[in-house]
Design a protein around this motif. Structure first.
Motif, PDB file in Angstrom:
ATOM      1  N   SER A  20      -4.051 -33.567  26.107  1.00  0.00           N
ATOM      2  CA  SER A  20      -4.778 -34.243  25.036  1.00  0.00           C
ATOM      3  C   SER A  20      -3.816 -35.068  24.185  1.00  0.00           C
ATOM      4  N   ALA A  21      -4.375 -35.920  23.371  1.00  0.00           N
ATOM      5  CA  ALA A  21      -3.561 -36.779  22.504  1.00  0.00           C
ATOM      6  C   ALA A  21      -2.793 -35.964  21.472  1.00  0.00           C
ATOM      7  N   VAL A  22      -3.384 -34.865  21.019  1.00  0.00           N
ATOM      8  CA  VAL A  22      -2.708 -34.018  20.036  1.00  0.00           C
ATOM      9  C   VAL A  22      -1.461 -33.394  20.637  1.00  0.00           C
ATOM     10  N   LEU A  75       2.390 -33.970  19.479  1.00  0.00           N
ATOM     11  CA  LEU A  75       3.268 -32.861  19.094  1.00  0.00           C
ATOM     12  C   LEU A  75       4.552 -32.856  19.917  1.00  0.00           C
ATOM     13  N   VAL A  76       4.447 -33.146  21.200  1.00  0.00           N
ATOM     14  CA  VAL A  76       5.634 -33.212  22.051  1.00  0.00           C
ATOM     15  C   VAL A  76       6.532 -34.368  21.616  1.00  0.00           C
TER      16      VAL A  76
END
Length: 95
Positions: free
Chosen positions: A2-4, A8-9
């Motif tokens: 996902s985009a989240v 975060l990465v």
């Protein structure tokens, strides 16, 4: 992914790159500031993003992991500066 998770990465990799730069340039106080900022962002993510208690066992392990990621990045940067400095010092020819 996902985009989240991708965001975060990306934030984690950027944070680790700044930590490695601090180790490379031997900026110890800046390292502490960036480390504390990273821990603060981790707490905000745990509380707001995951809606968890920041002092639960899992959260404490996440904080410890963030500290170890930071220390490892700092160490990699410091070792790189030592290796590169040794190569520069041992260079043959005009300097």
């Amino acid at each position: 992914m996902s985009a989240v998770v991708l965001a975060l990465v990306a934030v984690l990799l950027g944070w680790m790159a700044v930590m490695a730069w601090c180790g490379y340039r031997r900026r110890w106080l800046l390292f502490l500031g960036v480390l504390l900022g990273g821990i603060a962002m981790n707490i905000v993510w745990i509380v707001l993003g995951l809606r968890a208690d920041p002092f639960s066992n899992h959260a404490i392990l996440a904080h410890a992991s963030a500290v170890l990621y930071g220390l490892c990045s700092l160490t990699v940067g410091w070792i790189l500066s030592r290796v590169i400095g040794s190569f520069r010092d041992s260079r043959v020819g005009p300097k």
